[in-house]
Design a protein around this motif. Structure first.
Motif, PDB file in Angstrom:
ATOM      1  N   THR A   1       0.696  -1.136  -0.011  1.00  0.00           N
ATOM      2  CA  THR A   1      -0.075   0.027  -0.004  1.00  0.00           C
ATOM      3  C   THR A   1       0.840   1.372   0.111  1.00  0.00           C
ATOM      4  O   THR A   1       0.399   2.173  -0.451  1.00  0.00           O
ATOM      5  N   LEU A   2       2.251   1.157   0.547  1.00  0.00           N
ATOM      6  CA  LEU A   2       2.984   2.331   0.524  1.00  0.00           C
ATOM      7  C   LEU A   2       3.336   2.835  -0.771  1.00  0.00           C
ATOM      8  O   LEU A   2       3.885   4.088  -0.868  1.00  0.00           O
ATOM      9  N   SER A   3       3.407   1.818  -1.765  1.00  0.00           N
ATOM     10  CA  SER A   3       3.726   2.115  -3.099  1.00  0.00           C
ATOM     11  C   SER A   3       2.685   3.477  -3.770  1.00  0.00           C
ATOM     12  O   SER A   3       3.041   4.095  -4.761  1.00  0.00           O
ATOM     13  N   ASP A   4       1.539   3.326  -3.175  1.00  0.00           N
ATOM     14  CA  ASP A   4       0.678   4.567  -3.711  1.00  0.00           C
ATOM     15  C   ASP A   4      -0.411   4.845  -2.579  1.00  0.00           C
ATOM     16  O   ASP A   4      -0.437   5.933  -1.879  1.00  0.00           O
ATOM     17  N   VAL A   5      -1.586   3.838  -2.406  1.00  0.00           N
ATOM     18  CA  VAL A   5      -2.606   4.285  -1.631  1.00  0.00           C
ATOM     19  C   VAL A   5      -2.349   4.787  -0.347  1.00  0.00           C
ATOM     20  O   VAL A   5      -3.065   5.806   0.169  1.00  0.00           O
TER      21      VAL A   5
END
Length: 338
Positions: A143-147
């Motif tokens: 999730t840290l890659s985007d959302v």
């Protein structure tokens, strides 16, 4: 290698694609541990954004470094890494100001719904975890890659501070993680705008104190009612439609802050209304890279579990079903395992 390719509206195919390879000395190749479908992927999937040719899809990724270019110094094969959906050098003046998604050398990272991925500008884009993560942490790290980074930016850009009243417009994965972010930043009251019971439940788990199901003028009236007729201190717009943007601006008290992180479609703001609203507006593509070290630390120490937004997990080869489930709102967010 096989991966997802969008041919036309609602036509996602899992098919043979060219293996990624090092094309510049600053590149890295990673073997995907997990990827996913993003809410923003649904705009082209639904035909709202045109796709003129078969296009590899996906921009959220984490995995093991397999190979690096000759100029890469900080990232090594064998490391578990996470990167943003925009590659950045992390050294230009814009990056140093904290806006890596507007890096003067930025490159969109696409085609991540596959087994392997080429990441440009690896030194400036990728951040390694302290070690190889246990399997149960991978969804949260992904999730840290985007959302999660986008939800965090929403809270940061809306000036969420201890004790404030924050409103989150949107109950998709970004909106839900904006609730989690506002909670982490100390908001005293968090009002989540949602009509869907499973999403309301997760919003409360992430820290929402109130749920507002009304939309439009009724939703704005309800926010005013909950804030002594004034409006909220911070409003986080996580959708990208005309209705959501106006709901955000009109739910904020004069002098308050509105962030907007939903990719806008058809949004127009009247100058006269904006002028007299006296609100601060700030948003755009989230500078995920700015927040990666802090967010990795929070996940690694199990202080937050943003991976709870994944309510459907599928093998990567079933990516088309992952899109369908999100399009039909049967899933908040689909995790894909290569």
């Amino acid at each position: 290698m096989r991966g997802a390719v969008l041919y036309a509206p609602r036509d996602v195919r899992f098919e043979e694609r060219e293996e990624p390879r090092i094309t510049k000395p600053t590149d890295a190749i990673i073997r995907m541990s997990a990827t996913c479908v993003c809410g923003s992927d649904l705009w082209p999937y639904r035909g709202i954004e045109p796709v003129t040719q078969p296009t590899p899809f996906g921009h959220e990724y984490c995995g093991i470094v397999e190979e690096v270019g000759s100029a890469v110094e900080s990232i090594k094969p064998g490391q578990f890494v996470i990167g943003s959906f925009f590659a950045s050098d992390n050294t230009c003046p814009i990056c140093r100001a904290g806006y890596q998604t507007s890096c003067v050398h930025r490159e969109l990272v696409g085609g991540a719904q596959a087994g392997r991925l080429r990441v440009p500008l690896a030194d400036g884009t990728l951040v390694a975890t302290p070690g190889l993560p246990p399997d149960d942490l991978i969804p949260s790290l992904l999730t840290l890659s985007d959302v999660m980074g986008t939800g965090w930016f929403a809270a940061d850009a809306a000036n969420v501070k201890p004790g404030v009243t924050a409103v989150v417009v949107g109950d998709g994965a970004v909106g839900l993680l904006a609730v989690l972010s506002a909670k982490q930043m100390g908001a005293g009251r968090i009002i989540a705008m949602s009509r869907h019971a499973p999403r309301q439940k997760l919003a409360r788990e992430f820290g929402a104190t109130d749920i507002v199901a009304e939309r439009g003028d009724a939703g704005i009236a309800r926010i005013k009612e909950l804030t002594n007729g004034l409006g909220a201190d911070s409003v986080l717009e996580c959708v990208g439609t005309q209705e959501s943007m106006m709901q955000a601006i009109r739910s904020t008290h004069p002098g308050g802050y509105v962030s907007y992180v939903g990719v806008p479609h058809g949004v127009q703001v009247a100058g006269q209304e904006l002028f007299f609203s006296h609100v601060h507006l700030h948003g755009g593509p989230a500078p995920v890279r700015r927040y990666l070290p802090e967010l990795i630390d929070l996940v690694w120490k199990r202080k937050i579990t943003p991976g709870k937004v994944f309510d459907l997990t599928l093998p990567l080869e079933q990516v088309a079903e992952g899109y369908r489930a999100m399009d039909e709102r049967r899933a908040i967010k689909t995790l894909l395992r290569p």
